[in-house]
Motif scaffolding. Structure first.
Motif, PDB file in Angstrom:
ATOM      1  N   LEU A  95       0.811  -1.220   0.000  1.00  0.00           N
ATOM      2  CA  LEU A  95       0.000   0.000   0.000  1.00  0.00           C
ATOM      3  C   LEU A  95       0.844   1.269   0.000  1.00  0.00           C
ATOM      4  O   LEU A  95       0.373   2.334  -0.417  1.00  0.00           O
ATOM      5  N   ASP A  96       2.075   1.167   0.469  1.00  0.00           N
ATOM      6  CA  ASP A  96       2.956   2.343   0.546  1.00  0.00           C
ATOM      7  C   ASP A  96       3.867   2.489  -0.669  1.00  0.00           C
ATOM      8  O   ASP A  96       4.652   3.428  -0.749  1.00  0.00           O
ATOM      9  N   TYR A 101       5.002  -2.088 -10.523  1.00  0.00           N
ATOM     10  CA  TYR A 101       4.355  -3.256  -9.909  1.00  0.00           C
ATOM     11  C   TYR A 101       3.100  -2.856  -9.145  1.00  0.00           C
ATOM     12  O   TYR A 101       2.130  -3.610  -9.073  1.00  0.00           O
ATOM     13  N   SER A 102       3.110  -1.641  -8.585  1.00  0.00           N
ATOM     14  CA  SER A 102       1.948  -1.154  -7.815  1.00  0.00           C
ATOM     15  C   SER A 102       0.687  -1.115  -8.674  1.00  0.00           C
ATOM     16  O   SER A 102      -0.429  -1.285  -8.164  1.00  0.00           O
ATOM     17  N   PHE A 106      -2.739  -2.592  -7.191  1.00  0.00           N
ATOM     18  CA  PHE A 106      -3.956  -1.805  -6.947  1.00  0.00           C
ATOM     19  C   PHE A 106      -5.122  -2.262  -7.828  1.00  0.00           C
ATOM     20  O   PHE A 106      -6.285  -2.113  -7.449  1.00  0.00           O
ATOM     21  N   THR A 107      -4.803  -2.844  -8.977  1.00  0.00           N
ATOM     22  CA  THR A 107      -5.859  -3.481  -9.777  1.00  0.00           C
ATOM     23  C   THR A 107      -6.468  -4.638  -9.002  1.00  0.00           C
ATOM     24  O   THR A 107      -7.700  -4.773  -8.917  1.00  0.00           O
ATOM     25  N   ILE A 108      -5.610  -5.461  -8.432  1.00  0.00           N
ATOM     26  CA  ILE A 108      -6.052  -6.619  -7.648  1.00  0.00           C
ATOM     27  C   ILE A 108      -6.849  -6.179  -6.423  1.00  0.00           C
ATOM     28  O   ILE A 108      -7.906  -6.743  -6.101  1.00  0.00           O
ATOM     29  N   LEU A 139      -2.902   5.506  -9.432  1.00  0.00           N
ATOM     30  CA  LEU A 139      -3.242   4.325  -8.639  1.00  0.00           C
ATOM     31  C   LEU A 139      -4.700   4.366  -8.190  1.00  0.00           C
ATOM     32  O   LEU A 139      -5.367   3.324  -8.114  1.00  0.00           O
ATOM     33  N   TRP A 140      -5.205   5.558  -7.914  1.00  0.00           N
ATOM     34  CA  TRP A 140      -6.624   5.697  -7.546  1.00  0.00           C
ATOM     35  C   TRP A 140      -7.512   5.234  -8.691  1.00  0.00           C
ATOM     36  O   TRP A 140      -8.455   4.464  -8.489  1.00  0.00           O
ATOM     37  N   GLU A 141      -7.206   5.704  -9.908  1.00  0.00           N
ATOM     38  CA  GLU A 141      -8.021   5.314 -11.070  1.00  0.00           C
ATOM     39  C   GLU A 141      -7.970   3.808 -11.293  1.00  0.00           C
ATOM     40  O   GLU A 141      -8.987   3.174 -11.588  1.00  0.00           O
ATOM     41  N   ILE A 142      -6.792   3.231 -11.137  1.00  0.00           N
ATOM     42  CA  ILE A 142      -6.636   1.793 -11.338  1.00  0.00           C
ATOM     43  C   ILE A 142      -7.478   1.014 -10.330  1.00  0.00           C
ATOM     44  O   ILE A 142      -8.199   0.076 -10.682  1.00  0.00           O
TER      45      ILE A 142
END
Length: 373
Positions: A95-96, A101-102, A106-108, A139-142
């Motif tokens: 999360l940080d 890879y993030s 974040f999709t998962i 990352l929010w959108e993903i």
């Protein structure tokens, strides 16, 4: 690597096809090795991260880890926390991060949010705004897309968290890579409005005057409620219709015309026309062909003329005087005009027939001659 991950996922995804639980520790060990030695990747994120993650080696390992955790959770379903500390620690640490890879992580997280709540509700609740990092657009959108695009059920508690932490507000203003994400957000808002659990946000969409969002709202409410037209559904629909009229009534922009045209679909919800709703309906009749929707009005006129012949005549004339001359379905139009004559709205019926003739369209001649001799 991908085949190994897929094999573990297949062996944990459903209890019916699962391998013996005694092999779970070895499966977890293999998965953590795959996660430790992950593939280098440069993700070209355009529209559909879910498909990418489903097919990438790293993504397959992550899907397998979640399905492993869910299999473990089902075997330990009496516990409030149903996943192991090392699996929880892996996701908490991610999360940080903010790497290539993030994007897969974040999709998962978005995709499996409901499942993660099953495993550890407290973890999801306390990390909600880290799973959906509102200050990090990518990352929010993903994560948001991962949740909304693949969530077939509206979960009230999750929706309320999205609303409380202003994710819904952001989503309505945000330019997503995929239009489907915002459409799904709007659909969730409509469902919550229909169930009286959010009576505000849907009106904010109308007030925003965002054309595509309002068109999606109109289409979705029509699609859902036309199958079961109750008195409550009518009340809710007319509250929205009134708001749309308030916001767009004095607006003749292309956007406003498109909105009123699409409202042709909502004629199905009308039982009886009265003076209060007539102005709303006239604007829709006036612009119905902006988005080629006159068919919906013509279809409903045949039904509505029985209770409201005077108003149906007025609305039909509103179309004709704005150079809209429907001819499909001809039989329905003939039935409507004949009903106007039979029910005493002769003047309107005569004017309609004359305007069709003046336009060089003669299929109403037989009816007009029958009643005007």
């Amino acid at each position: 690597k991908g085949q190994i991950a897929s094999l573990i996922e297949y062996g944990t995804k459903s209890d019916e096809n699962a391998f013996d639980k005694k092999y779970l520790p070895q499966a977890k060990e293999v998965l953590f090795l795959l996660l430790k030695h992950k593939e280098e990747e440069q993700i070209e994120y355009d529209r559909d991260m879910n498909t990418y993650v489903l097919n990438s080696i790293n993504g397959k390992a992550l899907h397998a880890l979640i399905n492993y955790a869910l299999r473990y959770g089902r075997l330990n379903s009496s516990h409030s926390v149903k996943w192991e500390d090392d699996v929880k620690e892996f996701f908490t640490k991610q999360l940080d991060e903010n790497t290539e890879y993030s994007k897969s992580i974040f999709t998962i997280l978005g995709d499996y949010l409901v499942n993660l709540k099953f495993l550890d509700k407290e973890w999801v609740d306390s990390n909600f705004n880290r799973i959906f990092p509102i200050e990090n657009d990518d990352l929010w959108e993903i994560a948001i897309s991962g949740y909304f695009l693949y969530s077939s059920t509206v979960y009230t508690d999750i929706y309320e968290q999205f609303k409380q932490y202003r994710h819904i507000d952001k989503a309505l203003k945000y330019q997503f890579r995929s239009d489907r994400t915002k459409q799904k957000v709007i659909q969730h808002i409509c469902i919550m409005y229909n169930s009286s659990k959010d009576n505000e946000t849907i009106f904010e969409i109308i007030e925003s005057k965002d054309q595509e969002s309002i068109l999606e709202l109109i289409r979705f409410m029509w699609q859902v409620d036309r199958k079961n037209i109750t008195g409550e559904a009518r009340t809710k629909i007319f509250s929205l219709w009134q708001k749309i009229y308030e916001v767009f009534g004095e607006d003749d922009s292309n956007a406003a015309q498109a909105v009123f045209s699409t409202l042709s679909k909502w004629f199905v919800f009308i039982d009886t026309i009265d003076d209060e709703i007539l102005p709303y309906l006239k604007l829709t009749a006036k612009y119905t062909e902006k988005n080629h929707n006159s068919y919906f009005i013509v279809e409903e006129f045949e039904r509505l003329v029985q209770n409201s012949p005077k108003y149906v005549g007025e609305l039909y004339l509103e179309m004709l005087t704005n150079d809209i001359f429907p001819s499909y379905k001809q039989e329905q139009i003939e039935n409507t005009i004949e009903s106007l004559y039979k029910l005493g709205a002769n003047e309107n019926a005569k004017m309609i027939c004359n305007l069709y003739r003046k336009k060089g369209i003669y299929f109403l001649n037989v009816i007009s001659k029958r009643y005007e001799l």
